[in-house]
Design a protein around this motif. Structure first.
Motif, mmCIF file in Angstrom:
data_model
loop_
_atom_site.group_PDB
_atom_site.id
_atom_site.type_symbol
_atom_site.label_atom_id
_atom_site.label_comp_id
_atom_site.label_asym_id
_atom_site.label_seq_id
_atom_site.Cartn_x
_atom_site.Cartn_y
_atom_site.Cartn_z
ATOM 1 N N ALA A 210 -5.838 2.527 4.756
ATOM 2 C CA ALA A 210 -4.865 3.176 5.630
ATOM 3 C C ALA A 210 -5.034 2.713 7.071
ATOM 4 O O ALA A 210 -4.046 2.469 7.787
ATOM 5 C CB ALA A 210 -5.012 4.696 5.534
ATOM 6 N N ASN A 211 -6.271 2.573 7.498
ATOM 7 C CA ASN A 211 -6.544 2.119 8.860
ATOM 8 C C ASN A 211 -6.028 0.697 9.074
ATOM 9 O O ASN A 211 -5.407 0.384 10.099
ATOM 10 C CB ASN A 211 -8.044 2.194 9.136
ATOM 11 C CG ASN A 211 -8.388 1.806 10.565
ATOM 12 O OD1 ASN A 211 -7.951 2.453 11.518
ATOM 13 N ND2 ASN A 211 -9.159 0.739 10.707
ATOM 14 N N LYS A 212 -6.246 -0.147 8.082
ATOM 15 C CA LYS A 212 -5.810 -1.546 8.174
ATOM 16 C C LYS A 212 -4.288 -1.660 8.260
ATOM 17 O O LYS A 212 -3.752 -2.484 9.018
ATOM 18 C CB LYS A 212 -6.325 -2.306 6.946
ATOM 19 C CG LYS A 212 -5.891 -3.764 6.872
ATOM 20 C CD LYS A 212 -6.395 -4.403 5.595
ATOM 21 C CE LYS A 212 -5.888 -5.839 5.449
ATOM 22 N NZ LYS A 212 -6.342 -6.457 4.172
ATOM 23 N N LEU A 213 -3.583 -0.835 7.494
ATOM 24 C CA LEU A 213 -2.120 -0.926 7.425
ATOM 25 C C LEU A 213 -1.405 0.011 8.391
ATOM 26 O O LEU A 213 -0.177 0.015 8.461
ATOM 27 C CB LEU A 213 -1.655 -0.631 5.995
ATOM 28 C CG LEU A 213 -2.087 -1.661 4.937
ATOM 29 C CD1 LEU A 213 -1.600 -1.241 3.552
ATOM 30 C CD2 LEU A 213 -1.541 -3.048 5.275
ATOM 31 N N GLY A 214 -2.179 0.815 9.117
ATOM 32 C CA GLY A 214 -1.578 1.717 10.090
ATOM 33 C C GLY A 214 -0.918 2.940 9.485
ATOM 34 O O GLY A 214 -0.030 3.545 10.089
ATOM 35 N N TRP A 215 -1.351 3.315 8.277
ATOM 36 C CA TRP A 215 -0.830 4.540 7.672
ATOM 37 C C TRP A 215 -1.410 5.752 8.389
ATOM 38 O O TRP A 215 -2.587 5.744 8.777
ATOM 39 C CB TRP A 215 -1.209 4.624 6.197
ATOM 40 C CG TRP A 215 -0.605 3.587 5.310
ATOM 41 C CD1 TRP A 215 0.383 2.699 5.637
ATOM 42 C CD2 TRP A 215 -0.948 3.332 3.949
ATOM 43 N NE1 TRP A 215 0.674 1.896 4.564
ATOM 44 C CE2 TRP A 215 -0.121 2.269 3.504
ATOM 45 C CE3 TRP A 215 -1.851 3.894 3.054
ATOM 46 C CZ2 TRP A 215 -0.186 1.762 2.201
ATOM 47 C CZ3 TRP A 215 -1.929 3.405 1.760
ATOM 48 C CH2 TRP A 215 -1.105 2.349 1.341
ATOM 49 N N PRO A 216 -0.644 6.823 8.544
ATOM 50 C CA PRO A 216 -1.217 8.035 9.122
ATOM 51 C C PRO A 216 -2.292 8.627 8.223
ATOM 52 O O PRO A 216 -2.205 8.566 7.005
ATOM 53 C CB PRO A 216 -0.020 8.984 9.241
ATOM 54 C CG PRO A 216 1.023 8.429 8.337
ATOM 55 C CD PRO A 216 0.783 6.960 8.239
ATOM 56 N N SER A 217 -3.300 9.213 8.854
ATOM 57 C CA SER A 217 -4.386 9.893 8.147
ATOM 58 C C SER A 217 -4.509 11.296 8.697
ATOM 59 O O SER A 217 -4.562 11.490 9.920
ATOM 60 C CB SER A 217 -5.711 9.158 8.309
ATOM 61 O OG SER A 217 -5.669 7.867 7.697
ATOM 62 N N ILE A 218 -4.551 12.287 7.821
ATOM 63 C CA ILE A 218 -4.640 13.681 8.230
ATOM 64 C C ILE A 218 -5.726 14.398 7.427
ATOM 65 O O ILE A 218 -6.206 13.885 6.423
ATOM 66 C CB ILE A 218 -3.297 14.423 8.058
ATOM 67 C CG1 ILE A 218 -2.925 14.533 6.558
ATOM 68 C CG2 ILE A 218 -2.183 13.721 8.835
ATOM 69 C CD1 ILE A 218 -1.723 15.440 6.283
ATOM 70 N N SER A 219 -6.066 15.590 7.905
ATOM 71 C CA SER A 219 -6.985 16.465 7.160
ATOM 72 C C SER A 219 -6.320 17.815 6.930
ATOM 73 O O SER A 219 -5.604 18.327 7.799
ATOM 74 C CB SER A 219 -8.287 16.661 7.928
ATOM 75 O OG SER A 219 -9.123 17.575 7.227
ATOM 76 N N LEU A 220 -6.540 18.361 5.731
ATOM 77 C CA LEU A 220 -6.036 19.704 5.397
ATOM 78 C C LEU A 220 -7.198 20.668 5.163
ATOM 79 O O LEU A 220 -7.038 21.681 4.490
ATOM 80 C CB LEU A 220 -5.151 19.637 4.153
ATOM 81 C CG LEU A 220 -3.891 18.780 4.255
ATOM 82 C CD1 LEU A 220 -3.164 18.747 2.920
ATOM 83 C CD2 LEU A 220 -2.973 19.313 5.350
ATOM 84 N N ARG A 221 -8.348 20.357 5.741
ATOM 85 C CA ARG A 221 -9.543 21.139 5.442
ATOM 86 C C ARG A 221 -9.794 22.265 6.438
ATOM 87 O O ARG A 221 -10.921 22.675 6.644
ATOM 88 C CB ARG A 221 -10.770 20.218 5.397
ATOM 89 C CG ARG A 221 -10.754 19.203 4.273
ATOM 90 C CD ARG A 221 -10.811 19.869 2.918
ATOM 91 N NE ARG A 221 -10.889 18.897 1.838
ATOM 92 C CZ ARG A 221 -9.855 18.407 1.190
ATOM 93 N NH1 ARG A 221 -8.630 18.795 1.515
ATOM 94 N NH2 ARG A 221 -10.006 17.534 0.207
ATOM 95 N N ASN A 222 -8.735 22.766 7.080
ATOM 96 C CA ASN A 222 -8.948 23.871 8.021
ATOM 97 C C ASN A 222 -7.952 24.989 7.737
ATOM 98 O O ASN A 222 -7.114 24.869 6.871
ATOM 99 C CB ASN A 222 -8.805 23.390 9.461
ATOM 100 C CG ASN A 222 -7.533 22.583 9.678
ATOM 101 O OD1 ASN A 222 -6.512 22.856 9.057
ATOM 102 N ND2 ASN A 222 -7.600 21.589 10.542
#
Length: 222
Positions: A210-222
């Motif tokens: 994801a970092n290489k391709l520029g995909w968004p990264s999120i967390s749902l752990r809160n």
């Protein structure tokens, strides 16, 4: 503007793995042999995380207990499983994301490799109307321990998605936007297919991708 939103379930919408936890639940209740089942359950889980899982070998193991008990008994156990294991893994952030998707999108579905016996009540608890899951074979409403059709796993998710869309007289290209949220390297085939892939609490392989391709990264752990 038409929009399709797809969610992986385990370690994406859920802060944990329903497949793995169902096995642990059966062990804790004494329904399956602890020594045998715990070792195999952990082994398959590690293979899944490494991207080396043989899905048919796993399903032979995972679906077998369903064939040993009545549907009524399984449903009673599952109600306890939902209360004890699943509800604590449904985070506020995940619920909010689902609420937003249901408000914005034309179609919303969970697409998961985990079987529909385990996952259908979870989809219902999230309020998500559609579920694409691996289907356990049934005869007269009772499980046989075998899988029916193509497992919803890796490239199989694409096949099952296309079949589901066709049943609704749709194709993926009919949507201006197609979103897929997942944590797993196993979902790269489908993530690469949609217009808006999103990495959610991603495993190291997917996070790097994801970092290489520029995909968004999120967390749902809160």
């Amino acid at each position: 503007m038409s929009k399709l939103v797809l969610f992986d379930l385990d370690n994406t919408l859920l802060a944990g793995d329903s497949d793995y936890e169902w096995g642990q639940f059966l062990i804790a209740r004494g329904i399956v042999d602890r020594d045998l089942y715990e070792t195999k359950n952990e082994q398959f889980y590690q293979q899944y995380k490494a991207g080396t899982l043989d899905i048919h070998e796993f399903l032979d193991f995972q679906l077998r207990p369903l064939a040993l008990h009545s549907r009524a008994q399984l449903n009673a156990w599952h109600a306890d499983f939902m209360h004890d294991k699943i509800k604590p893994m449904m985070t506020t952030a995940a619920r909010n994301l689902v609420t937003q998707a249901l408000a914005d999108a034309d179609m919303v579905a969970i697409i998961t490799a985990t079987n529909s016996f385990v996952t259908a009540p979870i989809a219902q608890a999230f309020g998500i109307p559609h579920l694409i899951a691996t289907e356990p074979e049934q005869i007269n409403g009772e499980f046989t321990g075998k899988v029916a059709g193509i497992p919803s796993f890796r490239e199989g998710k694409i096949t099952r998605l296309n079949d589901w869309l066709a049943a609704h007289n749709k194709q993926l290209k009919d949507f201006n936007e197609s979103w897929f949220y997942s944590d797993s390297l196993n979902d790269l085939p489908l993530l690469e297919l949609v217009s808006h892939p999103v990495a959610v609490d991603a495993d190291p392989t997917l996070a790097a991708y994801a970092n290489k391709l520029g995909w968004p990264s999120i967390s749902l752990r809160n």
